[in-house]
Enzyme design. Structure first.
Site, short mmCIF file in Angstrom:
data_model
loop_
_atom_site.label_atom_id
_atom_site.label_comp_id
_atom_site.label_asym_id
_atom_site.label_seq_id
_atom_site.Cartn_x
_atom_site.Cartn_y
_atom_site.Cartn_z
N PHE A 177 -21.88 -3.99 67.73
CA PHE A 177 -23.69 -4.65 67.70
C PHE A 177 -23.67 -4.34 68.51
O PHE A 177 -23.61 -4.49 69.74
CB PHE A 177 -23.41 -5.85 67.43
CG PHE A 177 -24.41 -6.06 66.25
CD1 PHE A 177 -24.43 -6.55 65.31
CD2 PHE A 177 -24.83 -7.52 67.73
CE1 PHE A 177 -26.14 -7.15 64.72
CE2 PHE A 177 -26.44 -7.95 67.14
CZ PHE A 177 -26.53 -7.72 65.42
N GLY A 196 -37.39 -5.42 64.91
CA GLY A 196 -37.14 -4.73 65.96
C GLY A 196 -37.97 -3.49 66.52
O GLY A 196 -37.38 -2.61 67.35
N GLU A 256 -37.53 2.98 62.45
CA GLU A 256 -36.19 1.51 62.30
C GLU A 256 -35.48 1.51 63.73
O GLU A 256 -35.80 2.60 64.53
CB GLU A 256 -36.13 1.55 61.50
CG GLU A 256 -35.15 1.21 60.76
CD GLU A 256 -35.44 -0.67 60.84
OE1 GLU A 256 -36.36 -0.88 61.48
OE2 GLU A 256 -34.94 -0.91 59.87
N ASP A 257 -35.80 0.83 64.13
CA ASP A 257 -34.37 0.20 65.61
C ASP A 257 -33.27 0.77 65.07
O ASP A 257 -32.92 1.57 66.14
CB ASP A 257 -34.60 -1.23 65.95
CG ASP A 257 -33.97 -2.06 64.45
OD1 ASP A 257 -33.41 -1.43 63.86
OD2 ASP A 257 -34.12 -3.41 64.92
N LYS A 313 -26.16 4.39 63.16
CA LYS A 313 -25.02 3.20 63.40
C LYS A 313 -23.92 3.69 62.11
O LYS A 313 -24.46 3.39 61.38
CB LYS A 313 -24.95 1.94 63.62
CG LYS A 313 -23.48 1.28 63.52
CD LYS A 313 -23.29 -0.14 64.40
CE LYS A 313 -23.61 -1.04 63.21
NZ LYS A 313 -24.07 -2.46 64.06
N ASP A 334 -27.89 0.72 59.58
CA ASP A 334 -26.66 0.25 59.71
C ASP A 334 -25.99 1.10 58.41
O ASP A 334 -25.29 2.29 57.77
CB ASP A 334 -26.34 -0.90 59.74
CG ASP A 334 -24.69 -1.99 60.00
OD1 ASP A 334 -24.01 -0.63 59.94
OD2 ASP A 334 -24.98 -2.67 59.78
P1 IMP Z 1 -29.13 -1.74 57.13
O1 IMP Z 1 -29.76 -2.22 56.09
O2 IMP Z 1 -28.12 -2.69 56.76
O3 IMP Z 1 -28.97 -0.46 57.49
O4 IMP Z 1 -29.90 -2.98 58.17
C1 IMP Z 1 -30.75 -2.51 58.86
C2 IMP Z 1 -31.32 -3.90 59.98
O5 IMP Z 1 -29.86 -4.65 60.50
C3 IMP Z 1 -31.62 -2.95 61.03
O6 IMP Z 1 -32.86 -2.83 60.48
C4 IMP Z 1 -31.49 -4.71 62.33
O7 IMP Z 1 -32.09 -5.46 61.78
C5 IMP Z 1 -30.20 -5.41 61.53
N1 IMP Z 1 -28.55 -5.09 62.62
C6 IMP Z 1 -28.26 -3.53 61.48
N2 IMP Z 1 -27.30 -3.25 63.16
C7 IMP Z 1 -27.86 -4.16 64.09
C8 IMP Z 1 -26.68 -4.02 65.36
O8 IMP Z 1 -26.52 -3.84 65.85
N3 IMP Z 1 -28.31 -5.13 66.54
C9 IMP Z 1 -29.12 -5.83 66.11
N4 IMP Z 1 -29.37 -4.71 64.77
C10 IMP Z 1 -28.71 -4.43 63.54
MG MG Z 2 -34.70 -4.08 62.44
#
Ligand code: IMP
Ligand code: MG
Length: 172
Positions: free
Chosen positions: A149, A41, A96-97, A128, A100
Site C-alpha cells: 500500500f 489521487g 491515474e495515481d 501495482k 491496483d
Molecule cells: P483499482 O480499481 O483496484 O485499480 O483501484 C484503483 C484506486 O484505488 C486508485 O485510484 C487509488 O485511489 C486506490 N488505491 C489502490 N491501491 C492504492 C495504494 O496502494 N495506495 C493508495 N491508493 C490506492
Molecule cells: Mg485514485
C-alpha cells in the site's frame, strides 16, 4: 507503529514524470488530446506531467470512488463527477495515481469510449500488479511494483499523506 518505507524519491519521480511527458508529446503530436485526471489521487501527478508536455492539450477531471477508508477496494465504482469537456473525436489519456485491481480503470475506459472519445489510453504513476482482476492495459507508467500500500505524491491512506513529496510503502 506504522512504518514508511521509501519507494520513490522526489528526484526519481521528477525524472520519470518528465520521461513519460516526452513520450506523450511525441505520440500525440498533431492530435487533439485531452488529459483526464482522476480525483483526487492524480492531482499532483497531473499538474507536474502537463508542465512537461510540449504539445497543446486540454485538461479535465473525473471523480470516482471505489474505496472505503481501508487499504482494499470495495470493487464497485461510483461516478462522483463526470467530465465537462466535449470528448467527441478527441484522443483521451486517463491520468491515474495507481492501478491496483484495474476495476476503476476498466469502468473509466468504457465510460469514456461511450462518451464518443476517438481513443482512450491510460497513464499511471504506479502500476501495482499483484491484485489485477481485469485485462486493462496501462500505456504509460512511471513506476511498477508487485504489491504493497503506497502513499504520498497524491496517494492517500484514509485521505492522509497526499502531501508527501515522495512515495512510500505504508506498513500498518
Ligand atoms: P483499482 O480499481 O483496484 O485499480 O483501484 C484503483 C484506486 O484505488 C486508485 O485510484 C487509488 O485511489 C486506490 N488505491 C489502490 N491501491 C492504492 C495504494 O496502494 N495506495 C493508495 N491508493 C490506492
Ligand atoms: Mg485514485
Amino acid at each position: 507503529m506504522s512504518e514508511f518505507i521509501p519507494v520513490l524519491t522526489k528526484e526519481e519521480i521528477a525524472t520519470r514524470v518528465k520521461d513519460v511527458a516526452q513520450s506523450i508529446s511525441t505520440d500525440y503530436k498533431d492530435r487533439d488530446l485531452i488529459l483526464i485526471g482522476i480525483l483526487k489521487g492524480a492531482f499532483i501527478f497531473l499538474s507536474d506531467l502537463i508542465r512537461h508536455l510540449s504539445i497543446p492539450v486540454k485538461v479535465d477531471f473525473m471523480c470516482v470512488s471505489s474505496y472505503g477508508s481501508g487499504t482494499s477496494s470495495s470493487g464497485r465504482v461510483k461516478l462522483v463527477k463526470d467530465v465537462d469537456l466535449e470528448l467527441k473525436n478527441m484522443d483521451v489519456i486517463i491520468v491515474e495515481d495507481i492501478v491496483d485491481t484495474g476495476v476503476t480503470l476498466s469502468y473509466l475506459v468504457d465510460h469514456l469510449k461511450s462518451s464518443g472519445a476517438a481513443s482512450v489510453r491510460i497513464c499511471a504513476l504506479i502500476d501495482k500488479k499483484e491484485r489485477r482482476k481485469t485485462t486493462v492495459v496501462v500505456d504509460y507508467v512511471c513506476h511498477s511494483v508487485q504489491k504493497g500500500f503506497l502513499v504520498g505524491y497524491g496517494l492517500d491512506y484514509a485521505e492522509f499523506y497526499r502531501n508527501l513529496p515522495e512515495v512510500y510503502h505504508l506498513k500498518l
